[in-house]
Design a protein around this motif. Structure first.
Motif, mmCIF file in Angstrom:
data_model
loop_
_atom_site.group_PDB
_atom_site.id
_atom_site.type_symbol
_atom_site.label_atom_id
_atom_site.label_comp_id
_atom_site.label_asym_id
_atom_site.label_seq_id
_atom_site.Cartn_x
_atom_site.Cartn_y
_atom_site.Cartn_z
ATOM 1 N N PRO A 1 -36.059 -46.022 31.419
ATOM 2 C CA PRO A 1 -34.771 -46.040 32.119
ATOM 3 C C PRO A 1 -33.644 -45.521 31.240
ATOM 4 O O PRO A 1 -33.634 -45.719 30.020
ATOM 5 C CB PRO A 1 -34.573 -47.516 32.449
ATOM 6 N N ASP B 1 -32.294 -41.916 36.886
ATOM 7 C CA ASP B 1 -32.799 -43.253 36.579
ATOM 8 C C ASP B 1 -33.507 -43.316 35.231
ATOM 9 O O ASP B 1 -33.418 -44.308 34.523
ATOM 10 C CB ASP B 1 -33.825 -43.686 37.649
ATOM 11 N N ARG C 1 -36.094 -41.800 43.541
ATOM 12 C CA ARG C 1 -34.709 -41.425 43.297
ATOM 13 C C ARG C 1 -34.453 -39.920 43.357
ATOM 14 O O ARG C 1 -33.514 -39.470 44.007
ATOM 15 C CB ARG C 1 -34.282 -41.976 41.916
ATOM 16 N N LEU D 1 -28.633 -46.081 34.466
ATOM 17 C CA LEU D 1 -29.245 -46.957 35.463
ATOM 18 C C LEU D 1 -28.867 -48.408 35.179
ATOM 19 O O LEU D 1 -28.490 -49.159 36.078
ATOM 20 C CB LEU D 1 -30.773 -46.793 35.452
ATOM 21 N N TYR E 1 -35.607 -48.495 41.831
ATOM 22 C CA TYR E 1 -35.602 -47.661 40.626
ATOM 23 C C TYR E 1 -37.016 -47.578 40.015
ATOM 24 O O TYR E 1 -37.788 -48.528 40.088
ATOM 25 C CB TYR E 1 -34.583 -48.188 39.598
ATOM 26 N N CYS E 2 -37.288 -46.437 39.458
ATOM 27 C CA CYS E 2 -38.575 -46.191 38.782
ATOM 28 C C CYS E 2 -39.785 -46.440 39.678
ATOM 29 O O CYS E 2 -40.851 -46.838 39.217
ATOM 30 C CB CYS E 2 -38.693 -47.005 37.488
ATOM 31 N N ASP F 1 -38.955 -40.022 39.210
ATOM 32 C CA ASP F 1 -38.082 -40.845 38.360
ATOM 33 C C ASP F 1 -37.526 -40.107 37.145
ATOM 34 O O ASP F 1 -36.327 -40.105 36.917
ATOM 35 C CB ASP F 1 -38.849 -42.080 37.858
ATOM 36 N N ARG G 1 -31.049 -47.294 45.098
ATOM 37 C CA ARG G 1 -31.327 -47.016 43.689
ATOM 38 C C ARG G 1 -31.693 -48.300 42.941
ATOM 39 O O ARG G 1 -32.671 -48.351 42.196
ATOM 40 C CB ARG G 1 -30.096 -46.369 43.046
#
Lengths: 1041, 552
Positions: free
Chosen positions: B341, B73, B495, B345, B490-491, B68, B486
């Motif tokens: 983030p 992201d 990614r 993102l 995400y996280c 990440d 994505r």
């Protein structure tokens, strides 16, 4: 002691003689004059008719008159410092007698392993020390007392905590692994550590070269320290009982503090940094006004008590002797929360059963408690934290809780008082018992059998408790925690030896042409050890009375968190030694030992350890003896040489076997249920075998002027082959943690060097002096070079720097063990011109200038270079003693030269970048307005442009000269003592670590190895805020009834 | 003389022990020769193979940094102040700004932990080769071997994604042989392409082989073990990666689609109804049907090897709050605020996408006890942070009970159902034969998101409604699938690896030149997105065959 006893007896005798003189029945009157060799009269000398109470004193002209019983009477003439002389009266009426000055005693017999020898007959390199050499040192263990006393024996403290261990090395570090010598106490091999009461020691022999240590074969590679304890060794000349009391008490304190910034200076530096970063001030003026300005070093250090009391009763008769003692030692540490107490009990006896059979036994035990504070990682240790903690806060906040530092570090007082689960302060309760029984049987003339059995039992409990508390971050505990690790074990040994000595005289029996001594023996040793570990969380209450495992609650998690396998060690050995002397001129000494150890696999268990030594007593040659000057003035001139091979098996048990089993560090959980895991625990290495040390030694011993001058010189080469070490192997093997790295035989270490020792002893007396002024001075010097000459692995990194995430030491070919490596700093860039000419990208004026070692125009890992060795180039000691009348005064210096110390504390204090407290050096950082400073502007050492690490800037010269001891004592004159019904009464004071001369900036340059840090390769001389040695002043008394 | 002889003889007979006296075998542990013969021991051995996945440097923190923070992201975060920002987890800073060097501690730990896992697997697999169907416990042995082989494949999958070509060991190796092992196949190129292919081939071969050895589900006590679903999902993922890297040379896209579909069609698994519940902050949904394979944690005494706790919650929980004076204040012992983030993102989402509920922004309130007593506390932004925090890996403040914040028992998903759907969608779309299915899978995911619109009533009390965002797609492109991947994942550690395998890293990561604190981000295309091989390992492979990756 022995001498004093004689003296006091003589005085007593004289007193009686004086009072009875008038009533003696006289038959012959004799007179004469007593002189020394040069004809000078001797006054106040004793003239005694042997076997009677009859005697007199010489007058100022040396003249005397005495009436004796008959012409058969024998007169004895005696005066301090002269050899006694007995003369038969015969028909002479006038007896003019001259006395020779006394040759100074060179010491009693020396223990050489399974036997004793006269000092003049030693072939190997052996140092001998007496009780008097160490008795004045107020120390807890014998290793602490040895520093600076013997050439070739280097002693450095691993920590100054009471009861802490020493790093002791004989003739250079020969192995990358465990290099501690073997201790043999009263004939029992007790391993690599001896914790007995040092004041009970009668004699110490340190066996240094292989021709001496080979009789201990497998365990001799690192030298052997043979200790003989007092009493119960031989029958007494006449029945006696003595009671002695030894006591001392004193205070210890720090001898040095490190200059760190106070709260206001700290704020000034941080605020200045914020100005540079164009940020708000770190501290506002109102915050500054409220600073507590805590000096954390004052908070963790204290003055501490050291005391010892001992009662000993000795007795004996012509049939045997015995000795029993009880002692109590208490040493508080100069760091709060540390102390050590020990009770020692001992009993020892020997008895003559018949003319042929002697037997003896001893039993001793000790009980000790050590409280230590965590010393591993600098940030979590009390001393480390005391240097780097935030000085602006108070010790306790307004609620009485430990105040939370505003920087990232720990409250040092919290470290001591509250404890920390991951870096605990541990209390160790030890118990050790040892018993020993022996019997000797003189089967026929010269042939003797000896058997000895010993048994030991010990137990070591390490405990800690952590209450619930919160200071900040990880300096907190959410559930109370109690942990205990109980190690216990026992061991026994059985030794059987036969000795045979045989002499062949020349025709008229005046010279021993051939003198043989043969030893053959057999020995078995066994040791077993088990460990239990327990941990419980969330106790019912935190009261001291509730700190037991039964006090769990429903929520308590009882956790046997680490298992340690029980283990056994056994050895089976055969040994033989032949000593042969031809006409007391040529001596040869051959030793062989065959050892089998359970630590090696089938076919690899046994090792042979041979050695041979030769000596030539040059002074016994006729050309030497024929020269009058040499004959008179050189009492010994001996040249020695030796070669031998000895072994080392100082590794854990079963290392050759591959095993699998449950491992606490491999548990997992499924559906929130924790499950155990099992892993390969050790990697099999069937080929594991003995480490062998081969050594060559050449030396000479010269005693001159009636032993007033004694000189020893030794040159040695010692090569340890097939070092037994754990090595890091590629991760693909799957070894989980450095402690599971496999043992292999790799690496060769070469130590070579020389040792010198010189002693001068004399006394000064004039006619007008009532007493002689006695003095002795001695010096020793050792130079050793240490080099790894071969190593299978290119590198063996050690000395982990937690913050830098790098190893700062490395063991590699061509360098001493655990040398320091890193980037060489060459000052600080003073201007952009210097920066632009340098190989450093990203640098600016005020940054460290790094040397482009390989000259490739850039700074990269290829520029990491050798920065020095943690081993001294040479060590030395200097001791001086003198005495006049009842007074005695002694000095003892210890010196170490040419070693480097990696000062991890300096990294933090000269910068760090977590807001650690600063050294006062940081008040003078380089800036455009303050050029010329060697303190770089930027404090961040690791990331970005300063990711070059480790740096030579944190490596310092570790040389020091320490006045280890000053002793001043006064012994009451015997007649006064006698009135007090005392045989002897001495009062004394000792100053330990009185002065230290060093350029080292840390707490203490005496830094051994770190025992608590997780390391892969070896490390020495790395200062993580090491517990310093205390300066102590002690007052004591020795009484003998 | 007789007496003397008597003594001599007696003493040597009595005291002459035989060599047996020095034959000592270990106590309390078994030698390797017999240990693995018992199925109970094998179960313990297999438990230990899972263990390294749960170590701090691995999924707790390492995969967050590598998956990440390296990507577009998120970035590192943390730091008490701007001066200290860089060195707060300096090793991660170096990784995520692509200034990493071969002595990086995290990369060394990940390498070590992975190979410890592999070696534990190899020891068990090697020793149980001899066990056949005649053994009474054969089915259990087979299942356990299946778990071991899956885990070994997972370690290799992560190793090859992180480091590219690494040593491939299919069985245990002795130290003396290990020093000559390298990371290039015979006739390999400078980039180790053949070695990478050999690793993917081995992963695929192994996962194909165990498909029927492990069950689809376990009972609650064994929840978290390797299932058939996990084996098929990882197989699908491995096929997809291999196809991307080696141009679908063996028709892997279709194989990936088909393997993924088997998982999607199994009734035991499915999408969690509400997006936020996948990451339930009260730890009440730890065995959701959404999870295909999770790293299991139990609240414990340590995050390290000996403990079963997870440090990720405190790592990702907000660090800076608005204090009573209205100023940002960091809270020690609460959150560390890592893996924050990036604005980029946030901007990628349609406004009001409920999946953004898992991100807290500056000014949002969090109910927590950061300032002592529990209360709604506003998130602060500081200069060196983005002001966003991703709560996916976090927990509610009650879970931080007793300040024992570092040892939370929150599981970490490795593969979840939506991931498998997106693998199916992407592989199906790229194969070309399953574009309709791809559209359906993406829309199913968007529908679930849409239905997760959440209204807060009070702390820990929500109602859900059906929103309109994100709307269904009517047609689908590869970019839609990539974007959906994505937004959905995400996280969660995907990614960066996705960007690299898609070949998008140079364009997307190359465009990022600075992190929010102003430090340069130096993406270097020459590294091919691979991290450096740990220098310590290169040194230990004294045979010289372990070579550094290009670009380092």
């Amino acid at each position: 002691m022995k001498q004093l006893n004689k003296q006091s007896k003589r005085l007593l005798f004289f007193a009686i003689a004086f009072f009875t003189f008038g009533y003696a029945s006289a038959q012959i009157e004799v007179s004469g004059k007593l002189t020394d060799a040069k004809g000078k009269p001797i006054d106040f000398a004793d003239v005694v008719e042997v076997g009677t109470n009859n005697g007199t004193l010489t007058d100022s002209d040396g003249a005397w008159t005495l009436t004796v019983k008959s012409t058969e009477s024998v007169l004895e003439f005696a005066f301090m410092g002269y050899e006694k002389k007995q003369v038969k009266v015969g028909n002479q009426k006038v007896l003019n007698v001259s006395l020779q000055t006394e040759a100074i005693d060179v010491g009693p017999v020396t223990f050489i392993g399974y036997a004793a020898a006269r000092p003049e007959d030693l072939v190997g390199s052996i140092v001998q020390l007496q009780n008097k050499d160490i008795v004045n040192r107020p120390v807890l263990a014998v290793d602490q007392a040895l520093s600076g006393l013997a050439a070739g024996v280097q002693v450095r403290a691993n920590t100054g905590t009471p009861g802490g261990k020493m790093d002791i090395v004989v003739r250079g570090r020969g192995t990358i692994g465990d290099a501690r010598p073997l201790y043999v106490v009263d004939g029992v091999q007790i391993g690599n550590e001896y914790r007995g009461d040092p004041s009970n020691i009668d004699q110490i022999s340190i066996l240094k070269d292989a021709s001496a240590t080979a009789i201990f074969g497998a365990r001799g590679a690192n030298g052997v320290i043979i200790i003989t304890t007092k009493g119960g060794q031989a029958p007494a000349e006449e029945a006696f009982t003595t009671v002695s009391v030894d006591a001392y008490r004193g205070v210890q304190s720090t001898w040095k503090r490190i200059d760190v910034t106070d709260a206001y200076e700290y704020a000034e530096i941080l605020n200045h940094n914020q100005v540079l970063a164009k940020k708000d001030s770190a501290f506002t003026q109102s915050q500054i006004n409220n600073f507590s300005n805590t000096n954390w070093q004052d908070q963790v250090f204290r003055d501490a008590v050291i005391e010892k009391y001992k009662l000993q009763i000795d007795g004996g008769s012509t049939g045997g002797s015995w000795s029993t003692s009880v002692g109590y030692t208490n040493q508080e540490g100069i760091v709060r929360g540390t102390d050590y107490t020990r009770y020692d009990y001992g009993f020892k006896m020997m008895h003559k059963l018949t003319d042929k059979i002697d037997f003896g036994a001893s039993l001793g035990f000790n009980v000790s408690t050590q409280n230590a504070v965590y010393e591993g990682n600098l940030e979590q240790s009390a001393l480390g934290a005391a240097l780097i903690a935030d000085p602006t806060i108070p010790v306790y906040d307004s609620t009485g809780n430990w105040a939370a530092p505003t920087n990232s570090y720990y409250n040092p007082v919290g470290v001591i008082e509250a404890n920390n689960a991951n870096t605990p302060n541990i209390t160790t309760k030890g118990f050790g018992l040892g018993g020993n029984a022996w019997l000797t049987y003189k089967i026929f003339k010269g042939f003797e059998y000896r058997t000895q059995y010993n048994y030991g039992n010990w137990n070591n409990v390490e405990e800690f408790f952590v209450p619930v508390y919160f200071i900040k971050g990880s300096q907190a505990q959410s559930n109370s925690l109690l942990s205990r690790r109980n190690q216990f074990g026992d061991n026994w040994g059985l030794t059987n030896t036969f000795t045979y000595s045989y002499k062949i005289y020349n025709a008229d029996s005046s010279v021993i042409n051939h003198d043989f001594r043969i030893l053959a023996g057999h020995e078995v040793l066994y040791a077993r050890q088990e460990t239990d570990r327990y941990k419980i969380e969330d106790l019912l209450s935190e009261e001291e009375s509730m700190r037991y495992f039964i006090a769990g609650t429903n929520n308590s998690e009882v956790n046997v968190n680490t298992w340690e396998a029980p283990n056994e060690h056994s050895m089976l050995s055969y040994m033989g030694r032949l000593e042969y002397a031809f006409q007391d001129k040529y001596l040869i000494n051959g030793t062989i030992r065959r050892d089998g150890s359970s630590r090696f696999g089938a076919g690899r268990k046994f090792g042979y350890f041979p050695a041979v030594g030769v000596a030539w007593k040059v002074n016994k040659e006729s050309f030497f003896y024929g020269n009058e000057w040499l004959k008179t003035n050189v009492s010994m001139f001996k040249i020695r040489g030796g070669w031998g091979k000895v072994g080392n098996e100082n590794i854990g048990n079963y290392q050759f076997v591959g095993t699998s089993g449950i491992d606490a560090n491999s548990s997992y959980s499924f559906g929130k249920n924790v499950v155990s895991g099992a892993v390969p625990l050790t990697i099999a290495n069937e080929d594991l075998h003995w480490e062998e040390a081969t050594s060559w030694n050449i030396g000479t011993d010269i005693n001159m002027f009636k032993n007033k001058v004694m000189f020893n010189f030794d040159y040695f080469i010692k090569k340890n082959m097939d070092n037994l070490i754990r090595i890091a192997v590629p991760a693909i093997v799957g070894v989980d943690g450095a402690d599971k790295n496999p043992y292999v035989n790799t690496a060769e270490i070469l130590n070579k060097g020389y040792e010198l020792s010189l002693t001068y002893r004399n006394q000064y007396a004039t006619e007008t002096m009532k007493h002689a002024f006695k003095y002795d001075v001695s010096a020793n010097f050792t130079q050793i070079t240490n080099e790894v000459v071969y190593q299978a692995e290119s590198e063996l990194p050690g000395g982990f720097d937690q913050r830098g995430n790098v190893y700062v030491a490395n063991t590699k070919e061509g360098y001493p063990i655990a040398s320091f490596f890193g980037y060489q700093v060459d000052g600080v860039f003073q201007n952009w011109g210097q920066v632009n000419q340098s190989a450093q990208t990203n640098a600016a004026p005020g940054d460290y200038k790094i040397v482009d070692v390989n000259g490739d125009g850039r700074i990269s890992t290829a520029d990491i270079t050798y920065l020095g060795s943690p081993h001294p180039k040479f060590t030395y000691g200097f001791n001086a003693n003198c005495g006049y009348a009842g007074f005695d005064l002694g000095f003892s210096f210890q010196g170490v030269h040419g070693n480097k110390i990696y000062n991890m504390t300096k990294w933090y204090l000269d910068g760090g970048d977590f807001g650690s407290n600063f050294s006062t050096r940081r008040l003078d950082v380089w800036s455009a307005d303050n050029t010329g400073s060697d303190q770089p502007t930027d404090q961040t050492w690791f990331t970005g442009k300063n990711s070059l690490y480790p740096l030579s800037a944190f490596i310092e010269d570790g040389s020091y000269l320490r006045l280890k001891n000053i002793t001043f004592g006064y012994t009451l004159p015997d007649e006064i003592a006698a009135k007090m019904r005392l045989n002897r009464c001495r009062v004394y004071t000792v100053i330990q670590n009185a002065l230290t001369f060093t350029k080292y900036s840390g707490f203490d340059p005496e830094i051994g190895t770190n025992e608590t840090t997780n390391w892969e390769g070896p490390e020495f001389g790395i200062d993580r805020g090491a517990y310093p040695q205390a300066r102590s002043i002690v007052f004591g008394v020795n009484l003998e009834f | 003389m007789k007496k003397i002889l008597g003594i001599l003889v007696t003493s040597f007979v009595l005291f002459s022990c035989t060599e047996d006296f020095i034959n000592k075998q270990p106590l309390g542990v078994e030698t390797n020769v017999i240990f693995y013969d018992k199925v109970e021991n094998c179960e313990l051995a297999v438990n230990a193979i899972y263990d390294p996945l749960g170590w701090e440097s691995m999924y707790q923190v390492g995969m967050m940094a590598l998956g990440d923070m390296t990507s577009d992201d998120a970035e590192k975060g943390g730091g008490d102040n701007v001066l200290q920002y860089k060195s707060d987890q300096g090793a991660i800073f170096d990784i995520v700004t692509f200034t990493v060097n071969p002595i990086n501690g995290y990369l060394a730990n990940i390498w070590d932990a992975s190979y410890i896992g592999i070696a534990r697997a190899n020891a068990m697999i090697d020793a149980t080769n001899k066990i056949d169907a005649t053994n009474d416990d054969y089915s259990t042995f087979k299942r356990l071997r299946g778990e071991a082989r899956f885990l070994r494949a997972l370690y290799y999958f992560d190793l090859v994604r992180i480091y590219g070509p690494v040593p491939l060991l299919k069985q245990a190796i002795a130290p003396a042989d290990a020093i000559d092992v390298g990371n290039r196949a015979d006739g390999d190129d400078a980039q180790g392409t053949k070695q990478v292919k050999a690793i993917y081939d081995f992963i695929i071969e192994e996962l194909e082989a165990i498909q029927n050895d492990v069950p689809w589900t376990y009972n609650a006590d064994n929840y978290g073990r390797v299932t058939a679903a996990a084996a098929k999902a990882l197989l699908a993922k491995a096929y997809l990666y291999k196809a991307d890297i080696f141009s679908n040379s063996d028709n892997e896209y279709e194989k990936a689609y088909l393997a993924a579909k088997e998982v999607l069609d199994n009734a035991s698994y499915g999408l969690e109804a509400k997006y936020q519940d996948i990451f339930d902050l009260n730890l009440e949904n730890e065995s959701s049907k959404e999870f295909i394979f999770t790293i299991q944690f139990t609240s414990g005494s340590s995050t390290l090897r000996g403990g079963e706790g997870n440090i990720r919650p405190i790592y990702v929980t907000p660090r800076f709050f608005i204090n009573a004076q209205g100023k940002p204040e960091k809270k020690d012992g609460y959150g560390y605020g890592f893996n924050i983030p990036r604005q980029d993102l946030i901007d990628a989402f349609d406004a009001n996408d409920p999946r953004l509920d898992m991100v807290l922004a500056e000014g949002d309130s969090l109910y927590c006890n950061a300032f002592g007593s529990p209360q709604w506390t506003k998130i602060a932004k500081v200069d060196w942070n983005t002001g966003y925090y991703c709560m996916k890996g976090s927990v509610n403040y009650e879970q931080f009970a007793g300040f024992n914040t570092q040892v939370i028992g929150k599981n970490i998903p490795v593969i979840r159902y939506a991931d498998v759907m997106l693998i199916a969608a992407e592989a199906g779309f790229k194969d070309g034969g399953y574009k309709a299915e791809a559209l359906k899978y993406v829309n199913d995911i968007r529908k679930r998101a849409r239905e997760s619109k959440r209204v807060l009533n009070a702390y820990n009390d929500y109602t859900y409604s059906v929103g309109t965002v994100p709307a269904d797609l009517s047609a689908i492109t590869l970019d839609d699938i990539k974007k959906e991947r994505r937004l959905e994942l995400y996280c969660e550690g995907h990614r960066f690896f996705d960007l690299v395998r898609w070949g998008d890293a140079d364009a997307i990561l190359g465009a990022i030149t600075k992190d929010v604190a102003g430090y340069p981000v130096l993406w270097n295309p020459a590294t091919l997105g691979r991290m450096p091989i740990p220098q310590a390992q290169i040194n230990l492979h004294t045979g010289g065959k372990l070579v550094q990756n290009p670009g380092y």
